[in-house]
Design a protein around this motif. Sequence first.
Motif, PDB file in Angstrom:
ATOM      1  N   ILE A  30      -5.518  49.996   7.895  1.00  0.00           N
ATOM      2  CA  ILE A  30      -4.641  48.869   7.540  1.00  0.00           C
ATOM      3  C   ILE A  30      -3.195  49.202   7.935  1.00  0.00           C
ATOM      4  CG2 ILE A  30      -3.727  47.471   5.633  1.00  0.00           C
ATOM      5  CD1 ILE A  30      -6.394  47.897   4.184  1.00  0.00           C
ATOM      6  N   VAL A  31      -2.782  50.433   7.635  1.00  0.00           N
ATOM      7  CA  VAL A  31      -1.434  50.885   8.014  1.00  0.00           C
ATOM      8  C   VAL A  31      -1.281  50.818   9.529  1.00  0.00           C
ATOM      9  CG1 VAL A  31       0.212  52.808   7.936  1.00  0.00           C
ATOM     10  CG2 VAL A  31      -1.337  52.406   6.005  1.00  0.00           C
ATOM     11  N   SER A  32      -2.338  51.222  10.248  1.00  0.00           N
ATOM     12  CA  SER A  32      -2.329  51.185  11.716  1.00  0.00           C
ATOM     13  C   SER A  32      -2.125  49.758  12.231  1.00  0.00           C
ATOM     14  CB  SER A  32      -3.647  51.753  12.258  1.00  0.00           C
ATOM     15  OG  SER A  32      -3.751  51.570  13.642  1.00  0.00           O
ATOM     16  N   MET A  33      -2.872  48.814  11.673  1.00  0.00           N
ATOM     17  CA  MET A  33      -2.758  47.412  12.091  1.00  0.00           C
ATOM     18  C   MET A  33      -1.358  46.863  11.813  1.00  0.00           C
ATOM     19  SD  MET A  33      -6.388  45.726  10.944  1.00  0.00           S
ATOM     20  CE  MET A  33      -5.745  44.082  11.146  1.00  0.00           C
ATOM     21  N   ILE A  34      -0.843  47.156  10.625  1.00  0.00           N
ATOM     22  CA  ILE A  34       0.486  46.651  10.246  1.00  0.00           C
ATOM     23  C   ILE A  34       1.547  47.203  11.193  1.00  0.00           C
ATOM     24  CG2 ILE A  34       2.278  46.742   8.455  1.00  0.00           C
ATOM     25  CD1 ILE A  34      -0.042  46.695   6.387  1.00  0.00           C
ATOM     26  N   LEU A  35       1.454  48.509  11.483  1.00  0.00           N
ATOM     27  CA  LEU A  35       2.425  49.148  12.383  1.00  0.00           C
ATOM     28  C   LEU A  35       2.400  48.519  13.775  1.00  0.00           C
ATOM     29  CD1 LEU A  35       2.088  52.977  11.609  1.00  0.00           C
ATOM     30  CD2 LEU A  35       4.227  51.688  11.667  1.00  0.00           C
ATOM     31  N   ALA A  36       1.185  48.385  14.333  1.00  0.00           N
ATOM     32  CA  ALA A  36       1.052  47.871  15.706  1.00  0.00           C
ATOM     33  C   ALA A  36       1.521  46.425  15.807  1.00  0.00           C
ATOM     34  CB  ALA A  36      -0.404  47.998  16.163  1.00  0.00           C
ATOM     35  N   VAL A  37       1.127  45.594  14.844  1.00  0.00           N
ATOM     36  CA  VAL A  37       1.487  44.170  14.872  1.00  0.00           C
ATOM     37  C   VAL A  37       2.984  43.990  14.612  1.00  0.00           C
ATOM     38  CG1 VAL A  37       1.154  41.933  13.734  1.00  0.00           C
ATOM     39  CG2 VAL A  37      -0.831  43.379  14.228  1.00  0.00           C
ATOM     40  N   PHE A  38       3.509  44.718  13.626  1.00  0.00           N
ATOM     41  CA  PHE A  38       4.928  44.598  13.289  1.00  0.00           C
ATOM     42  C   PHE A  38       5.804  45.048  14.473  1.00  0.00           C
ATOM     43  CE2 PHE A  38       8.857  46.449  11.457  1.00  0.00           C
ATOM     44  CZ  PHE A  38       9.364  45.300  10.855  1.00  0.00           C
ATOM     45  N   TYR A  39       5.429  46.157  15.098  1.00  0.00           N
ATOM     46  CA  TYR A  39       6.179  46.656  16.255  1.00  0.00           C
ATOM     47  C   TYR A  39       6.150  45.643  17.400  1.00  0.00           C
ATOM     48  CZ  TYR A  39       7.226  49.634  20.333  1.00  0.00           C
ATOM     49  OH  TYR A  39       7.747  50.154  21.491  1.00  0.00           O
ATOM     50  N   GLN A  40       4.994  45.010  17.618  1.00  0.00           N
ATOM     51  CA  GLN A  40       4.893  44.008  18.681  1.00  0.00           C
ATOM     52  C   GLN A  40       5.763  42.786  18.365  1.00  0.00           C
ATOM     53  OE1 GLN A  40       3.063  44.396  21.670  1.00  0.00           O
ATOM     54  NE2 GLN A  40       4.386  42.674  22.185  1.00  0.00           N
ATOM     55  N   LEU A  41       5.791  42.400  17.097  1.00  0.00           N
ATOM     56  CA  LEU A  41       6.638  41.270  16.685  1.00  0.00           C
ATOM     57  C   LEU A  41       8.110  41.576  16.946  1.00  0.00           C
ATOM     58  CD1 LEU A  41       4.952  40.114  13.345  1.00  0.00           C
ATOM     59  CD2 LEU A  41       5.175  38.778  15.451  1.00  0.00           C
ATOM     60  N   ILE A  42       8.520  42.804  16.632  1.00  0.00           N
ATOM     61  CA  ILE A  42       9.912  43.213  16.878  1.00  0.00           C
ATOM     62  C   ILE A  42      10.218  43.180  18.377  1.00  0.00           C
ATOM     63  CG2 ILE A  42      11.580  45.099  16.661  1.00  0.00           C
ATOM     64  CD1 ILE A  42      10.929  43.752  14.016  1.00  0.00           C
ATOM     65  N   LEU A  43       9.259  43.660  19.188  1.00  0.00           N
ATOM     66  CA  LEU A  43       9.449  43.633  20.643  1.00  0.00           C
ATOM     67  C   LEU A  43       9.642  42.205  21.159  1.00  0.00           C
ATOM     68  CD1 LEU A  43       6.770  46.215  21.921  1.00  0.00           C
ATOM     69  CD2 LEU A  43       9.248  46.432  22.161  1.00  0.00           C
TER      70      LEU A  43
ATOM     71  N   ALA B 141       4.181  51.426  24.520  1.00  0.00           N
ATOM     72  CA  ALA B 141       3.082  51.644  23.567  1.00  0.00           C
ATOM     73  C   ALA B 141       2.916  50.399  22.703  1.00  0.00           C
ATOM     74  CB  ALA B 141       3.333  52.885  22.716  1.00  0.00           C
ATOM     75  N   ASN B 142       2.767  49.246  23.371  1.00  0.00           N
ATOM     76  CA  ASN B 142       2.694  47.962  22.667  1.00  0.00           C
ATOM     77  C   ASN B 142       1.323  47.722  22.042  1.00  0.00           C
ATOM     78  OD1 ASN B 142       1.206  47.530  24.984  1.00  0.00           O
ATOM     79  ND2 ASN B 142       2.425  45.833  25.743  1.00  0.00           N
ATOM     80  N   LEU B 143       1.150  46.575  21.408  1.00  0.00           N
ATOM     81  CA  LEU B 143      -0.099  46.249  20.710  1.00  0.00           C
ATOM     82  C   LEU B 143      -1.317  46.308  21.635  1.00  0.00           C
ATOM     83  CD1 LEU B 143      -1.647  45.233  18.192  1.00  0.00           C
ATOM     84  CD2 LEU B 143      -0.999  42.901  18.854  1.00  0.00           C
ATOM     85  N   PRO B 144      -1.297  45.669  22.826  1.00  0.00           N
ATOM     86  CA  PRO B 144      -2.458  45.776  23.718  1.00  0.00           C
ATOM     87  C   PRO B 144      -2.784  47.227  24.095  1.00  0.00           C
ATOM     88  CG  PRO B 144      -1.037  43.989  24.438  1.00  0.00           C
ATOM     89  CD  PRO B 144      -0.291  44.732  23.376  1.00  0.00           C
ATOM     90  N   PHE B 145      -1.758  48.061  24.261  1.00  0.00           N
ATOM     91  CA  PHE B 145      -1.981  49.478  24.579  1.00  0.00           C
ATOM     92  C   PHE B 145      -2.716  50.167  23.436  1.00  0.00           C
ATOM     93  CE2 PHE B 145      -0.521  53.939  24.325  1.00  0.00           C
ATOM     94  CZ  PHE B 145      -0.950  54.413  25.551  1.00  0.00           C
ATOM     95  N   CYS B 146      -2.292  49.901  22.203  1.00  0.00           N
ATOM     96  CA  CYS B 146      -2.943  50.510  21.025  1.00  0.00           C
ATOM     97  C   CYS B 146      -4.406  50.081  20.925  1.00  0.00           C
ATOM     98  CB  CYS B 146      -2.195  50.106  19.749  1.00  0.00           C
ATOM     99  SG  CYS B 146      -0.513  50.724  19.661  1.00  0.00           S
ATOM    100  N   ILE B 147      -4.672  48.790  21.120  1.00  0.00           N
ATOM    101  CA  ILE B 147      -6.049  48.286  21.056  1.00  0.00           C
ATOM    102  C   ILE B 147      -6.898  48.944  22.135  1.00  0.00           C
ATOM    103  CG2 ILE B 147      -7.519  46.235  21.315  1.00  0.00           C
ATOM    104  CD1 ILE B 147      -5.191  44.570  20.201  1.00  0.00           C
TER     105      ILE B 147
ATOM    106  N   SER C 137      -4.990  39.517  23.541  1.00  0.00           N
ATOM    107  CA  SER C 137      -3.619  40.025  23.373  1.00  0.00           C
ATOM    108  C   SER C 137      -2.904  40.106  24.717  1.00  0.00           C
ATOM    109  CB  SER C 137      -3.653  41.408  22.705  1.00  0.00           C
ATOM    110  OG  SER C 137      -4.248  42.368  23.552  1.00  0.00           O
ATOM    111  N   GLN C 138      -3.654  40.398  25.784  1.00  0.00           N
ATOM    112  CA  GLN C 138      -3.027  40.479  27.115  1.00  0.00           C
ATOM    113  C   GLN C 138      -2.605  39.100  27.626  1.00  0.00           C
ATOM    114  OE1 GLN C 138      -3.668  44.073  29.652  1.00  0.00           O
ATOM    115  NE2 GLN C 138      -5.721  43.229  29.593  1.00  0.00           N
ATOM    116  N   VAL C 139      -3.374  38.073  27.248  1.00  0.00           N
ATOM    117  CA  VAL C 139      -3.058  36.706  27.676  1.00  0.00           C
ATOM    118  C   VAL C 139      -1.929  36.112  26.833  1.00  0.00           C
ATOM    119  CG1 VAL C 139      -3.931  34.344  27.851  1.00  0.00           C
ATOM    120  CG2 VAL C 139      -5.349  36.257  28.635  1.00  0.00           C
ATOM    121  N   TYR C 140      -2.029  36.261  25.513  1.00  0.00           N
ATOM    122  CA  TYR C 140      -1.103  35.575  24.608  1.00  0.00           C
ATOM    123  C   TYR C 140       0.083  36.432  24.160  1.00  0.00           C
ATOM    124  CZ  TYR C 140      -4.816  32.105  24.414  1.00  0.00           C
ATOM    125  OH  TYR C 140      -5.765  31.158  24.753  1.00  0.00           O
ATOM    126  N   VAL C 141       0.009  37.738  24.375  1.00  0.00           N
ATOM    127  CA  VAL C 141       1.136  38.600  23.979  1.00  0.00           C
ATOM    128  C   VAL C 141       1.795  39.157  25.247  1.00  0.00           C
ATOM    129  CG1 VAL C 141       1.857  40.599  22.603  1.00  0.00           C
ATOM    130  CG2 VAL C 141      -0.036  39.167  21.804  1.00  0.00           C
TER     131      VAL C 141
END
Length: 506
Positions: free
Chosen positions: A264-277, A370-376, A358-362
Amino acid sequence: MSQKLLKEAFISNLNGTSFLEISVGLTLAPLCIACRGLLLILYNLHNGRPLHSRKYHLLLDFTVLVVPFVLSCTILSPVLPLLPITIGAFCAGLFYKIYNRRNHCIRTPLKQIIHDFLKTSLEPDYIPSITVFRVYVNMLTAINILAVDFPQYPRRYAKTETYGTGAMDFGVGAFIFGNALVCPEVRQKTGVVQSKFSCLARQLLSVWPLVFLGLGRLISVKTVEYHEHFSEYGVHWNFFFTLATVRMTASLLLTLFPTNKSWIVSMILAVFYQLILDTTHLKMFVLYGSDGKDTRVGFLNANREGVFSLFGYLAIYMASVQVGLYLLKKRTLVKDWIEVICFFLLTVFILFIFLPMSQVYVEPVSRRMANLPFCIWIVAQCLIFLICFLVTDLILVFTKLLVNGSRVPCCWNFTQPPNTNTKHDSEPTSIKRERQWLSICIINAIDKNQLVFFLLANVMTGIVNMMIDTIHSNTTFTLFVLHLYMFTNCLIMYILHAKNVILKCW
């Protein structure tokens, strides 16, 4: 143009390859492990005893476990899909020969063999797939960091500039993933109450060598004016600093949040970081600096890739902690591990649904940020790699069952063979000595000194680059240098392991 600038240009502005080619290339590792195991079982079957010669073990391991990867990233890269097909066919032939040879003596129905196999008990405290995963990531890193400087290495395998997926991009993420699989929080024994702060203290103790290695690399690179690719981590930052910071930060987070909720922490970190980007100017800052002209003035500008990619690597680390916890749950039967494989396959299926979305919409995969698609992508690809090793281990267990047991390094042993009431632990002294002898293999040798192997590979890469004009090397010379380099690294690890030397400063 100076040699330094020429080498920097040689590894810059690259766009990577496809997910499929990387996945195909990674299947080589489990196939090589299977091939080595089946060859040893067949030798045992032919001679009535295991292979005892350490010299021949080293040559076999190097030839089967290392050489295919040196060839796959050089002269055989144009026909990469044929390599796993060829090795797979060879493994199938070995298995068929073992099965037929065994059937001459014992004619047990296949249904009964499968029934016994599913009820076979395995060593509960040893999971060879984790060891092999971590060692192969280290070994492939060692091969690639030198091979990339030669013209025979395909540019599409190298680290990408901004977006894309290269084999070396996967290596960076997999290194973080592999470290988390065996972190102190994961390795806590069930039933043993340990303070979360004791794990934090252990991490503090274990990361200081990484900080010193990072400083050592920084000083040596600047002193000898070694070629650098600033868009990887920045001017002063390097992977040792990334690994040390991620491990420390993850331990701090795991003192605040339950370890079994790390996904859960992993998901929050990745999504939050992508939102900031996406919602701030951070993405433009990481890619182009504060002035939009790629300035490197000031610490944050100079090291922006290394500093901000920490969020993505931390998300990967936390996801791997969850995987490690799941893997280290106590299991004994083969059928329990088949359930693990099925669960991982389901997880990979879900991740590969989210990845193209994520690659299409993000945005596309970017190791640089090290964005969200990279983490996935990294988590999904690492799970596929683990699944392949688990399947390989079970195939070797099944083959050993066919011949009533055989000694294979880095492979599960039976603790309770089917249709017996005798524990495998109650072995004669001679057999226990034989097991210790057979533990001397390249995988175990590197596993005992993983950081030393990684450091040795980095030092040897630097020495080779300073002594040789790698960019203008011909194919024969390139292959000679790469094989000699890897054999030297493996031989040093092999000697250390044979003498039971573990080099640690903490």
